[in-house]
Design an enzyme around this catalytic site. Sequence first.
Site, mmCIF file in Angstrom:
data_model
loop_
_atom_site.group_PDB
_atom_site.id
_atom_site.type_symbol
_atom_site.label_atom_id
_atom_site.label_comp_id
_atom_site.label_asym_id
_atom_site.label_seq_id
_atom_site.Cartn_x
_atom_site.Cartn_y
_atom_site.Cartn_z
ATOM 1 N N CYS A 292 0.840 -1.202 0.000
ATOM 2 C CA CYS A 292 0.000 0.000 0.000
ATOM 3 C C CYS A 292 0.878 1.256 0.000
ATOM 4 C CB CYS A 292 -0.928 0.001 1.214
ATOM 5 S SG CYS A 292 -2.016 1.430 1.297
ATOM 6 N N SER B 210 6.397 -4.067 7.092
ATOM 7 C CA SER B 210 5.051 -3.957 7.659
ATOM 8 C C SER B 210 5.112 -3.533 9.121
ATOM 9 C CB SER B 210 4.322 -5.301 7.549
ATOM 10 O OG SER B 210 4.232 -5.721 6.201
ATOM 11 N N ASP C 73 11.690 -16.044 4.337
ATOM 12 C CA ASP C 73 13.143 -15.910 4.280
ATOM 13 C C ASP C 73 13.806 -16.056 5.642
ATOM 14 O OD1 ASP C 73 13.026 -15.472 1.571
ATOM 15 O OD2 ASP C 73 12.994 -13.293 1.743
#
Length: 741
Positions: free
Chosen positions: A60, A92, A137
């Site tokens: 976003c 995030s 990851d």
Amino acid sequence: MNAAVRAAVRMGLYVGAKVYFIHEGYQGMVDGGNNIIEATWESVSSMLQVGGTVIGSARCKEFRTHEGRLRAALNLVQREITNICVIGGDGSLTGANLFREEWSGLLQELKQQGQIDDEAVRNNSILHIVGMVGSIDNDFCGTDMTIGTDSALHRIIEVVDAIMTTAQSHQRTFVLEVMGRHCGYLALVSALACGADWVFIPEMPPEDGWEDSMCQKLSENRADKKRLNIMIVAEGAIDRHNKAITADNIKELVVSRLGFDTRVTILGHVQRGGTPSAFDRILASRMGVEAVLALLEASADTPACVVSLVGNQAVRLPLMECVQMTQEVQKAMDEKKFEEAVRLRGRYGVFSVTSQRNNFNVAVLNVGAPAGMNAAVRSAVDGFEGLYKGKVQTLQRKGTDSTKDRYRLYKGQVQTLQRTGTDSTKDRYRLYKGKVQTLQRKGTDSTKDRYRLYKGKAYMGLLELAKARDAHEALCVPMIMVPATVSNNIPGSDLSIGSDTALNAITHTCDRIKQSASGTKRRVFIIETMGGYCGYLATVGGLAAGADSVYIYEEPFDIRDLQANVEHLTEKMKTSIQRGIVLRNENCNENFSTDFMYQLYSEEGRGVFDCRKNILGHMQQGGAPSPFDRNFSTKIAAKAMQWITRSLKESFKGGRVFANSEDTACLLGMRRRALVFQPVSHLQEETDFVHRIPKEQWWLKLRPLMKILAKYKTSYDVSDSGQLEHVSRVRPKESHTSAAI
């Protein structure tokens, strides 16, 4: 992430909170409307076996702007949402922390614009943020494992195992590219798990001249009649000059220099999909509940935190400390400070083994039922100084004193170990099919001591061997045990080799059973698991599979409990979730057998639901070992052999090895946050020898969590919940005995 979403929603509802889904991540928070909807108990059903996240995720750009965050704040205030669980990576979580820091200013701005009043400002004055790290990851500092990593490893190992068969058939070399743009965890652990010949990761670029070293290694392997070569490269792999090392570069090098038939396989986004592993489901469930508890306990002064896993312990760490360290790793790599990058990661262990030969001989043997031990055997043989390339069939030494030591290792099992000395004494150890049958010594004084360990297990056998040292000098050598059993019932260790593989077998079988029930409504399955008297497999498997009830020996139950569980399922059948899963440990109760429970549930549920029973049996011991088990066994066996090597050198005096102290007969196990060496004699007080289980077992604290997620009314002990700590930059150092590694 679905297991985390499910756990957070159900734990929130359990404590009486109103819980909302925010669909499509920050984009849904900015857009509002139908993207923010109230969650119910049933809305998170049938999620555990689904990969990804059912509530969606999206990048976003608007949330990065002040105007976007202002709109997001308005949407939250309108619904009186002041506690947020964020599941994502460092980007995030950084955005969430910035949102929290701006919260008061955003409320004042909304008030000035007339969009909210003074009462709304007062009621929503504080915003609490708790993060759960979701990243395949495993690139977030502060946690040993992130949600999704283990599932990605499953996808990689499944592909590698399949490729190895075709590579061996055609004598080919394969170069596999896995994800990891800035972190080499997936590449490194998958290389350890599959026995790759070479691995490239961003944090540890190869030394200059690596091309010659790699080609020499591949040539030596072919000269040793090895029919295949596997090389694994992370997508972000670089050399010492920050030049990219790609799979195609490696292929061209091998073909031009060696002429090997070489193929490249790029796994790509297949690593992100598929069914979540049992480990990921359990981790995410624990983290989801921990996140809700952290929000409940948060105050105005509490910093935004992330719930993390260190060893086997849930902890809470300040969010920005973790983000800052994660960013420092990338900065160190950009500045070519690769040793610093590895230190900051804090998870990559580099074992240094000298090339010095010695005259010590070490025997490695498996005891008991199979439990995915091959990786441990391989690691132990490769790790001991003096054993060549890990492919020892016969190791023979003839000395000037006419003595002969012979070690025969065939397919990972010791068949015969025999030594005949010049003093006419004879020590004979017969080990057949990995189980100690007879230990016998005949002395020159015609005395005979005999120890019979018929179908004995490793722990009991090591205790007997340690006790027999006073009578038998031949047993005064360093001895160490690594826990390997699907039952996970070894005292002194929270985890055992093989238990994760068995859990995945149970979990995936339950998934298939639930799928079969989707076509036939109102059906309950009674499933029997292994474990002896230890309820680990049943309990943790039930948590991973979303079971309604789990019966174990450690938690006694009677007919009233069975009746209550039947009534619980009867109520469940009135909802849209018209199926049930009941797990039963094989020895949970001698009278309430699987057949008895099947008949009881069938009779009491007549007209409401019908029943089926499944006994999983020895399928829990079979199949390919899971990535977690391969990685865990490789590391723990390497640590054990380091201990053996050190102990042999320390106990070598007067031309012979003599070790009879308590700390030279040890068990190496995982205790909460670290691997710990423990004398087996000290573990006797912790052992229930009659039922072959530890007296205290950490996983019993997961049972209330499992019941809460199954909608039972129960109490939840928060004494073991994580406390806010600070990020540790220095890992505990190894010491000899009873110390952390």
